[in-house]
Enzyme design. Sequence first.
Site, PDB file in Angstrom:
ATOM      1  N   GLY A 264       0.858  -1.279  -0.050  1.00 26.89           N
ATOM      2  CA  GLY A 264      -0.065   0.087  -0.007  1.00 26.89           C
ATOM      3  C   GLY A 264       0.706   1.353  -0.123  1.00 26.89           C
ATOM      4  O   GLY A 264       0.500   2.169   0.502  1.00 26.89           O
ATOM      5  N   SER A 265       2.124   1.353  -0.852  1.00 24.06           N
ATOM      6  CA  SER A 265       2.979   2.491  -0.542  1.00 24.06           C
ATOM      7  C   SER A 265       2.500   3.639  -1.000  1.00 24.06           C
ATOM      8  O   SER A 265       2.398   4.896  -0.581  1.00 24.06           O
ATOM      9  CB  SER A 265       4.195   1.966  -1.210  1.00 24.06           C
ATOM     10  N   SER A 266       1.894   3.662  -2.299  1.00 27.12           N
ATOM     11  CA  SER A 266       1.347   4.879  -2.751  1.00 27.12           C
ATOM     12  C   SER A 266       0.135   5.546  -1.794  1.00 27.12           C
ATOM     13  O   SER A 266       0.319   6.930  -1.770  1.00 27.12           O
ATOM     14  CB  SER A 266       0.718   4.707  -4.340  1.00 27.12           C
TER      15      SER A 266
ATOM     16  N   ASP B  64      -6.030   0.372   1.989  1.00 27.74           N
ATOM     17  CA  ASP B  64      -4.532   1.170   2.206  1.00 27.74           C
ATOM     18  C   ASP B  64      -4.704   2.394   2.901  1.00 27.74           C
ATOM     19  O   ASP B  64      -4.008   2.526   3.799  1.00 27.74           O
ATOM     20  CB  ASP B  64      -3.728   1.294   0.886  1.00 27.74           C
TER      21      ASP B  64
END
Length: 340
Positions: A114-116, A160
């Site tokens: 879920g980095s973005s 996220d």
Amino acid sequence: MIIRTKAPLRIGLAGGGTDLSPYCDEYGGNVLNATIDMYAYCTLEVTECSSVMFATADRNELFQSESLSTFEIDGNLDLHKGVYNKIVKDFNDNQPLSLKMTTYSDAPAGSGLGSSSTLVVAMIKAYVEWLNLPFGEYDIAKLAFEIEREDVGIIGGAQDQYAATFGGFNFMEFYGDKRVIVNPLRIKNWIIDEIEASSVLYFTGITRQASIIEEEKANTISRNTEALNAMHQAKQDALAMKEAVLKGNIPLLAKVLNQSWESKKKMASAITNAEIDGIYNLAIENGAYSGKLSGAGGGGFMFFIIDPVKKVQLVNALNKESGRVINFHFTKEGTRGWKI
């Protein structure tokens, strides 16, 4: 004034994909995830020179301009522009801001952690601290979802943004009209320690492609029987995972993780491939009870459950492959910000 923020990345344990529209709009979705001590970071420096600069320290991207009310979404640091545009329009009377913002993440985009979305949460938190916006967790998460999915147009679900904002182990419910209910789980410390001791997180080095999520959406719209049944099963997996986590039942957790992976593979054709299957089989051969990719699939991070006594054996075996094992701990807090 300098403001720094961070927001935690998350491991998807069960139910991923059911937070994706149109599935959750029609059937409702359930997801269980947990945040870890890997983060997206943001530093916002307030300036007086009527200019805006966005920079990504990890990707060497740069955008500079005079201060404007709106920046065009054109493929260059669109998430940064999207957050700025929304804040200026809705929360600063459409008056331009002057700032320098630098971001970086402990994981690349497409990693399955879920980095973005987590980066968007960290950036929003910086503006919240600067402008003293009266936002709670739900406000930040919903705003992050709207910016990324609607304003910038990046396809994906909603788990996220809520994981990064709330932090900890959460059982989430997703419904139509962007309605989300986050149920934080009160888990005893010994259970968290036991899950950590029984876990291995491995970065495959492969990054996910957006086409996987597009296929999941298309399968829902076309009423693809196998994919829909897999989504329905994934919802049940999230419920079963909640019970396993709350009770500290590691054998049940491993069983549900395996079922969750089997469900996930039926949602879209490119969720797994020969390389991912090879890594999974290697892990099983070296003692893992079960495992799955975190996130949409197609690459990123794989999460395995194993007897802690055999953990070193599995780590050594995986580290001989092209990816790498990442040491981590679960975290209890969501996004945080502070002023300097």
